[in-house]
Design a protein around this motif. Sequence first.
Motif, mmCIF file in Angstrom:
data_model
loop_
_atom_site.group_PDB
_atom_site.id
_atom_site.type_symbol
_atom_site.label_atom_id
_atom_site.label_comp_id
_atom_site.label_asym_id
_atom_site.label_seq_id
_atom_site.Cartn_x
_atom_site.Cartn_y
_atom_site.Cartn_z
ATOM 1 N N LEU A 55 -11.621 33.766 45.008
ATOM 2 C CA LEU A 55 -10.980 34.844 44.268
ATOM 3 C C LEU A 55 -10.379 34.385 42.947
ATOM 4 O O LEU A 55 -10.245 35.172 42.019
ATOM 5 C CB LEU A 55 -9.924 35.517 45.141
ATOM 6 C CG LEU A 55 -10.484 36.076 46.455
ATOM 7 C CD1 LEU A 55 -9.372 36.598 47.334
ATOM 8 C CD2 LEU A 55 -11.506 37.169 46.180
ATOM 9 N N LYS A 56 -10.028 33.090 42.826
ATOM 10 C CA LYS A 56 -9.415 32.610 41.588
ATOM 11 C C LYS A 56 -9.559 31.101 41.506
ATOM 12 O O LYS A 56 -9.525 30.405 42.513
ATOM 13 C CB LYS A 56 -7.926 32.989 41.579
ATOM 14 C CG LYS A 56 -7.190 32.651 40.322
ATOM 15 C CD LYS A 56 -7.431 33.695 39.252
ATOM 16 C CE LYS A 56 -6.549 33.476 38.041
ATOM 17 N NZ LYS A 56 -7.188 32.834 36.935
ATOM 18 N N THR A 57 -9.731 30.604 40.269
ATOM 19 C CA THR A 57 -9.720 29.168 39.993
ATOM 20 C C THR A 57 -8.790 28.922 38.815
ATOM 21 O O THR A 57 -8.488 29.833 38.044
ATOM 22 C CB THR A 57 -11.127 28.635 39.641
ATOM 23 O OG1 THR A 57 -11.606 29.328 38.487
ATOM 24 C CG2 THR A 57 -12.096 28.796 40.789
ATOM 25 N N ASP A 58 -8.365 27.676 38.667
ATOM 26 C CA ASP A 58 -7.570 27.302 37.506
ATOM 27 C C ASP A 58 -7.675 25.795 37.305
ATOM 28 O O ASP A 58 -7.712 25.036 38.268
ATOM 29 C CB ASP A 58 -6.100 27.713 37.693
ATOM 30 C CG ASP A 58 -5.316 27.722 36.391
ATOM 31 O OD1 ASP A 58 -5.930 27.833 35.308
ATOM 32 O OD2 ASP A 58 -4.073 27.639 36.444
ATOM 33 N N PHE A 59 -7.730 25.380 36.039
ATOM 34 C CA PHE A 59 -7.688 23.968 35.674
ATOM 35 C C PHE A 59 -6.241 23.564 35.415
ATOM 36 O O PHE A 59 -5.464 24.348 34.860
ATOM 37 C CB PHE A 59 -8.478 23.717 34.377
ATOM 38 C CG PHE A 59 -9.960 23.655 34.541
ATOM 39 C CD1 PHE A 59 -10.597 22.461 34.858
ATOM 40 C CD2 PHE A 59 -10.740 24.783 34.348
ATOM 41 C CE1 PHE A 59 -11.973 22.401 34.982
ATOM 42 C CE2 PHE A 59 -12.116 24.731 34.470
ATOM 43 C CZ PHE A 59 -12.733 23.537 34.791
ATOM 44 N N SER A 60 -5.911 22.330 35.768
ATOM 45 C CA SER A 60 -4.582 21.805 35.458
ATOM 46 C C SER A 60 -4.536 21.390 33.990
ATOM 47 O O SER A 60 -5.559 21.321 33.308
ATOM 48 C CB SER A 60 -4.272 20.587 36.328
ATOM 49 O OG SER A 60 -5.098 19.491 35.954
ATOM 50 N N HIS A 61 -3.333 21.069 33.525
ATOM 51 C CA HIS A 61 -3.188 20.470 32.204
ATOM 52 C C HIS A 61 -3.866 19.099 32.247
ATOM 53 O O HIS A 61 -3.794 18.400 33.268
ATOM 54 C CB HIS A 61 -1.701 20.339 31.850
ATOM 55 C CG HIS A 61 -1.472 19.963 30.427
ATOM 56 N ND1 HIS A 61 -1.610 18.670 29.978
ATOM 57 C CD2 HIS A 61 -1.140 20.723 29.352
ATOM 58 C CE1 HIS A 61 -1.364 18.638 28.683
ATOM 59 N NE2 HIS A 61 -1.069 19.876 28.272
ATOM 60 N N PRO A 62 -4.519 18.676 31.163
ATOM 61 C CA PRO A 62 -5.250 17.404 31.193
ATOM 62 C C PRO A 62 -4.393 16.171 31.442
ATOM 63 O O PRO A 62 -4.918 15.129 31.839
ATOM 64 C CB PRO A 62 -5.919 17.336 29.821
ATOM 65 C CG PRO A 62 -5.425 18.470 29.030
ATOM 66 C CD PRO A 62 -4.706 19.403 29.924
ATOM 67 N N ARG A 63 -3.077 16.256 31.255
ATOM 68 C CA ARG A 63 -2.235 15.075 31.514
ATOM 69 C C ARG A 63 -2.268 14.661 32.984
ATOM 70 O O ARG A 63 -1.891 13.556 33.336
ATOM 71 C CB ARG A 63 -0.810 15.305 31.024
ATOM 72 C CG ARG A 63 0.028 16.205 31.880
ATOM 73 C CD ARG A 63 1.493 16.233 31.398
ATOM 74 N NE ARG A 63 2.075 17.533 31.610
ATOM 75 C CZ ARG A 63 2.207 18.467 30.707
ATOM 76 N NH1 ARG A 63 1.791 18.255 29.488
ATOM 77 N NH2 ARG A 63 2.754 19.626 30.999
ATOM 78 N N PHE A 64 -2.728 15.566 33.868
ATOM 79 C CA PHE A 64 -2.829 15.256 35.297
ATOM 80 C C PHE A 64 -4.248 14.873 35.706
ATOM 81 O O PHE A 64 -4.546 14.744 36.885
ATOM 82 C CB PHE A 64 -2.349 16.449 36.129
ATOM 83 C CG PHE A 64 -0.946 16.855 35.820
ATOM 84 C CD1 PHE A 64 0.114 16.005 36.099
ATOM 85 C CD2 PHE A 64 -0.674 18.070 35.218
ATOM 86 C CE1 PHE A 64 1.418 16.368 35.801
ATOM 87 C CE2 PHE A 64 0.615 18.440 34.916
ATOM 88 C CZ PHE A 64 1.665 17.585 35.200
ATOM 89 N N GLY A 65 -5.138 14.712 34.742
ATOM 90 C CA GLY A 65 -6.537 14.430 35.026
ATOM 91 C C GLY A 65 -7.319 15.729 35.090
ATOM 92 O O GLY A 65 -6.815 16.793 34.737
ATOM 93 N N SER A 66 -8.538 15.640 35.531
ATOM 94 C CA SER A 66 -9.388 16.823 35.642
ATOM 95 C C SER A 66 -9.256 17.398 37.050
ATOM 96 O O SER A 66 -9.934 16.971 37.982
ATOM 97 C CB SER A 66 -10.843 16.456 35.338
ATOM 98 O OG SER A 66 -11.630 17.614 35.325
ATOM 99 N N LEU A 67 -8.344 18.363 37.200
ATOM 100 C CA LEU A 67 -8.084 18.997 38.487
ATOM 101 C C LEU A 67 -8.438 20.476 38.417
ATOM 102 O O LEU A 67 -8.157 21.138 37.413
ATOM 103 C CB LEU A 67 -6.608 18.889 38.869
ATOM 104 C CG LEU A 67 -6.008 17.499 39.012
ATOM 105 C CD1 LEU A 67 -4.519 17.597 39.299
ATOM 106 C CD2 LEU A 67 -6.708 16.725 40.111
ATOM 107 N N ILE A 68 -9.035 20.986 39.490
ATOM 108 C CA ILE A 68 -9.330 22.410 39.612
ATOM 109 C C ILE A 68 -8.749 22.876 40.944
ATOM 110 O O ILE A 68 -8.975 22.256 41.985
ATOM 111 C CB ILE A 68 -10.843 22.693 39.610
ATOM 112 C CG1 ILE A 68 -11.476 22.247 38.307
ATOM 113 C CG2 ILE A 68 -11.112 24.173 39.849
ATOM 114 C CD1 ILE A 68 -12.991 22.372 38.318
ATOM 115 N N ALA A 69 -8.011 23.975 40.887
ATOM 116 C CA ALA A 69 -7.502 24.603 42.104
ATOM 117 C C ALA A 69 -8.323 25.860 42.358
ATOM 118 O O ALA A 69 -8.777 26.522 41.427
ATOM 119 C CB ALA A 69 -6.037 24.952 41.952
ATOM 120 N N SER A 70 -8.532 26.174 43.637
ATOM 121 C CA SER A 70 -9.281 27.381 43.996
ATOM 122 C C SER A 70 -8.577 28.087 45.143
ATOM 123 O O SER A 70 -7.979 27.459 46.012
ATOM 124 C CB SER A 70 -10.715 27.023 44.397
ATOM 125 O OG SER A 70 -10.742 26.134 45.493
#
Length: 142
Positions: free
Chosen positions: A44-59
């Motif tokens: 239903l939704k995804t989001d990328f973190s700020h790049p200072r935390f690396g390449s993270l995607i939440a779903s």
Amino acid sequence: DVQPDFYGRKIAVATSLGAIHIFQTTENSLQLVSQIQAHVGPILKTDFSHPRFGSLIASSGFDGKINLWRENNGAFEKIYEYQDPEKPSSMTYITFSKYNNELLFASGSVDGNIVIHQYKNEHFISNKIFALFKSLCNIFLL
């Protein structure tokens, strides 16, 4: 759901079949660079973190789960999963804090509950805010 990363160089496309497709953007085209089988059922939704935390995607998914994925050499590995142990319901929304110095994100469920997920001391802490809303919730986190 379709979400760009912080710089607009990658795009995450969530599918109704539970997959996330990651595209690299160029001036004239999109190139599929990775696929994640993230959920059982629709995302239903995804989001990328700020790049200072690396390449993270939440779903967040219809299956009631929140998953967090870290990119490692072009592949994504799951580093965190959350599901309400008392009453799992569809997770309708997720968003990272873009302007915070710590890794922090919030999720909302169809039953109106909000959960704040925070990375502290090498692990995640989840704090549930009970039934803040009566139904489907979308949240905005600074």
